[in-house]
Design a protein around this motif. Structure first.
Motif, PDB file in Angstrom:
ATOM      1  N   ASP A  53      95.650  -6.058 -41.495  1.00  0.00           N
ATOM      2  CA  ASP A  53      96.783  -6.085 -41.465  1.00  0.00           C
ATOM      3  C   ASP A  53      97.367  -6.906 -42.675  1.00  0.00           C
ATOM      4  N   ILE A  54      98.530  -6.222 -43.138  1.00  0.00           N
ATOM      5  CA  ILE A  54      99.348  -6.950 -44.369  1.00  0.00           C
ATOM      6  C   ILE A  54     100.698  -7.343 -43.929  1.00  0.00           C
ATOM      7  N   THR A  55     101.187  -8.502 -43.919  1.00  0.00           N
ATOM      8  CA  THR A  55     102.389  -9.022 -43.678  1.00  0.00           C
ATOM      9  C   THR A  55     102.960  -9.429 -44.739  1.00  0.00           C
ATOM     10  N   PHE A  56     104.331  -9.418 -44.894  1.00  0.00           N
ATOM     11  CA  PHE A  56     105.163  -9.819 -45.798  1.00  0.00           C
ATOM     12  C   PHE A  56     106.304 -10.643 -44.980  1.00  0.00           C
ATOM     13  N   PHE A  57     106.766 -11.785 -46.127  1.00  0.00           N
ATOM     14  CA  PHE A  57     107.756 -12.529 -45.128  1.00  0.00           C
ATOM     15  C   PHE A  57     108.932 -12.390 -45.846  1.00  0.00           C
ATOM     16  N   ASN A  58     110.144 -12.075 -45.164  1.00  0.00           N
ATOM     17  CA  ASN A  58     111.277 -12.123 -45.468  1.00  0.00           C
ATOM     18  C   ASN A  58     111.840 -13.398 -44.952  1.00  0.00           C
ATOM     19  N   GLY A  59     112.020 -14.246 -45.705  1.00  0.00           N
ATOM     20  CA  GLY A  59     112.383 -15.760 -45.338  1.00  0.00           C
ATOM     21  C   GLY A  59     111.337 -15.844 -44.462  1.00  0.00           C
ATOM     22  N   LYS A  60     111.895 -16.202 -42.952  1.00  0.00           N
ATOM     23  CA  LYS A  60     110.887 -16.721 -41.972  1.00  0.00           C
ATOM     24  C   LYS A  60     110.474 -15.216 -41.253  1.00  0.00           C
ATOM     25  N   ARG A  61     111.252 -14.251 -41.321  1.00  0.00           N
ATOM     26  CA  ARG A  61     110.988 -13.091 -40.573  1.00  0.00           C
ATOM     27  C   ARG A  61     109.798 -12.375 -41.052  1.00  0.00           C
ATOM     28  N   PRO A  62     108.638 -12.151 -40.423  1.00  0.00           N
ATOM     29  CA  PRO A  62     107.670 -11.354 -40.780  1.00  0.00           C
ATOM     30  C   PRO A  62     107.733  -9.895 -40.968  1.00  0.00           C
TER      31      PRO A  62
END
Lengths: 321, 315
Positions: free
Chosen positions: B16-25
């Protein structure tokens, strides 16, 4: 074309000896005919194609050289006033007396000697402060822009330091440390570096995640080397802009501090101190006031324009035309 | 699996690869599973924003993964590594970038661009050997040693991309991740770059992970293809098999998008709109199933019967 095809075609033409088969040379199409590009060569070509920049460079160089050479011969010292009791030597107008080109001041000292000695001290303060501010600002700004962990801490440091007025902290420090040249340079640098560092940080962040930096990371290049080889060369132009803004800024800050009486001490001539002392003679002997003011203005403007022209010339986007 | 005899070079396991836009994953890649074998070209296709590049960059350790494992041979390469392991990975996995203009340092000479990896690991005995290696690398991509003192902006797009290839090849890697290496190039020089990559594959037994959205190129270039959609790998199959029998509806609609150079067929072609499958709606329940030999499709338990029927019909 393969060897076999060559043979077939050359067989057909063998009968006619006036034709000769030419092999194609792939490497010829790779040749670059354009003259070799050199970064600094292009920077100087670009800079010297700007006539105003050349004029300003000549003016700035003349002023700087005069300021550093003339005081060695005149040996001017504001504390020595040999003509103080000879009233006929006071307030000589400019260009009226041989040996006193800009006339004399209220104590009978040559304004010409005082001017260059003052210019020299103001320049030393401005150049010294610029050098220290830029060096610390660039080094810290580079790592600040590159490291996300450092960013969190440095932003707080920036918020605190940048909210202290430079003038105020310089005044307090000069009061506390005394009015020597090193003390004044220290007082000017102590908060200004953070502004330069912030400026560099933003520039680094703009180019930090460009693909060529990712490529360097893929090749295993360590961070300090990426900063030195990939990022610093891109910042030459903005660094020169920043320097050319800082020098006039420090000259005027020194003038302003001395004008308020907290700059260099009494025994050192400086443009600011001259403006301050001679402001009283605005109406009676206005040349005493205007000559240092105009010199300071010419010095600031010429250095600023030279810096801007150099910053433009060092941007490679201007080289391709 | 049918490929037990082939050496696995890279194994991507439940990544899994997760990016964070601020706090929203935002999950860019969900539960990716595939293997790259030694000596093959593994194609990864999908539309823009589907997570192709993200997976490629995770393998070369530019992106961090939020779950799963990535193995290179016997070494787990996700997460923190010791200095020695990191150097081992860098030397064996290299990358070719999409935009040759952006991926070369404009302020460095070609000599420095190509030697950068050599300098970092000091892969030469003396200056003479470094020069020889750089000259060889330039020659092997059809450039001239006289180019060394030039700057990247003096080159054409194709030449620049070949500099990018030479820079990767000089490290003598085993795997090259090619991130859309020809999509920024002029059509007339795409073949030149692809042939060069094929030449290296034959000469040095290289493996490629070829990321692309141009299906006609992948068909020509790749041995096996994985299709990725919205971060889910929906189908993996050998390229001939995939183009002949696409099982997943997304693959099907993707293949239909390839233009056919025949006006008659192209005119009468009916495009099937892709409708989200059940597998995609419940991707956490779906998994890749080997429905035919070496042919994997993402499906849920409910869909399995339908796919099995399709597969049986193909046999």
């Amino acid at each position: 074309m393969s060897e076999k095809q060559h043979d077939i075609i050359s067989d057909e033409f063998n009968e006619d000896s006036s034709f000769e088969f030419q092999r194609e040379d792939d490497s010829a199409s790779e040749h670059i005919a354009a003259p070799k590009y050199s970064y600094w060569g292009s920077v100087f070509r670009r800079f010297f194609s700007n006539k105003i920049a050349i004029i300003m460079l000549v003016i700035a160089l003349t002023l700087v050289l005069f300021a550093f050479i003339q005081p060695m011969f005149s040996g001017y010292d504001p504390m020595r006033t040999p003509n103080i009791n000879n009233k006929s030597m006071h307030y000589l107008r400019p260009f009226t007396t041989k040996g006193f080109i800009f006339g004399t001041d209220d104590k009978g000292n040559s304004l010409f000697d005082a001017l260059w000695s003052g210019t020299r001290n103001s320049l030393i303060v401005a150049l010294g402060a610029t050098f220290i501010t830029e060096t610390i600002g660039i080094i810290i700004g580079m790592f600040w822009g590159y490291s996300k962990k450092m960013d969190v801490i440095m932003l707080e440091v920036y918020n605190v330091l940048s909210n202290i007025p430079t003038m105020l902290i310089a005044m307090i420090l000069v009061y506390a440390l005394g009015g020597g040249i090193p003390q004044l340079i220290f007082a000017l640098c102590v908060t200004t570096w953070v502004g330069t560092a912030y400026f560099i940080r933003v520039q680094v962040m703009i180019i930090r995640d460009r693909e060529y930096n990712l490529a360097s990371r893929c090749l295993g290049t360590p961070t300090p080397k990426i900063i030195l080889n990939n990022i610093l060369p891109y910042l030459i132009s903005v660094i020169i802009t920043s320097v050319s803004r800082d020098i006039p800024l420090f000259i005027s800050t020194e003038v302003a501090l001395s004008f308020m009486g907290v700059g260099l001490s009494q025994d050192k001539a400086s443009l600011g101190r001259m403006v301050q002392t001679y402001a009283a003679y605005m109406t009676t002997a206005s040349y005493l006031f205007w000559i240092p003011v105009v010199t300071s203005a010419i010095l600031s403007v010429s250095l600023y324009i030279v810096g801007q022209a150099l910053a433009d010339a060092s941007d490679p986007r201007t080289h391709m035309i | 699996m049918a490929n037990n005899d082939r050496e696995v070079l890279v194994k991507v396991k439940n990544v899994d690869i997760t990016f964070f836009n601020g706090k929203r994953p935002f999950k860019a890649v969900k539960n990716a599973n595939f293997e790259i074998y030694k000596g093959e070209t593994f194609g990864l296709v999908g539309e823009s924003g589907s997570g192709k590049t993200t997976i490629g960059r995770a393998i070369i350790r530019l992106n961090q993964i939020s779950g799963g494992e990535i193995w290179y041979k016997d070494l787990r390469i996700d997460g923190k590594l010791s200095k020695k392991d990191r150097q081992y990975v860098v030397r064996n996995i290299q990358m070719i970038f999409q935009d040759p203009a952006a991926s070369l340092n404009e302020r460095a000479t070609i000599d420095y661009c190509i030697s950068e990896g050599l300098y970092n690991f000091h892969l030469y005995k003396d200056e003479e050997e470094r020069v020889r290696k750089v000259d060889e690398a330039l020659n092997s991509v059809g450039l001239l040693p006289e180019h060394k003192s030039r700057y990247p902006h003096e080159f054409s797009g194709g030449q620049r991309q070949r500099v990018g290839i030479a820079r990767a090849m000089i490290m003598e890697p085993e795997l090259i991740i090619a991130d859309e290496p020809i999509s920024a190039l002029d059509v007339s020089i795409r073949a030149q770059v692809l042939n060069l990559m094929n030449k290296f594959k034959e000469e040095r037994g290289l493996s490629y992970m070829f990321i692309a959205h141009d299906l006609s190129v992948v068909r020509y270039f790749a041995d096996r293809i994985a299709v990725i959609h919205n971060g889910n790998i929906v189908e993996i199959a050998p390229s001939v098999e995939l183009f002949r029998n696409p099982l997943h509806p997304y693959t099907h609609s993707l293949l239909q998008a390839v233009p056919i150079p025949d006006p008659q067929i192209e005119k009468n072609k009916t495009i099937q709109q892709y409708v989200e499958t059940e597998a995609e709606q419940n991707y956490d329940k779906a998994e890749l199933v080997e429905i035919l030999p070496e042919h994997f499709v993402l499906m849920t338990e409910n869909e399995r019967e339908g796919y099995e029927r399709k597969a049986a019909a193909l046999k």
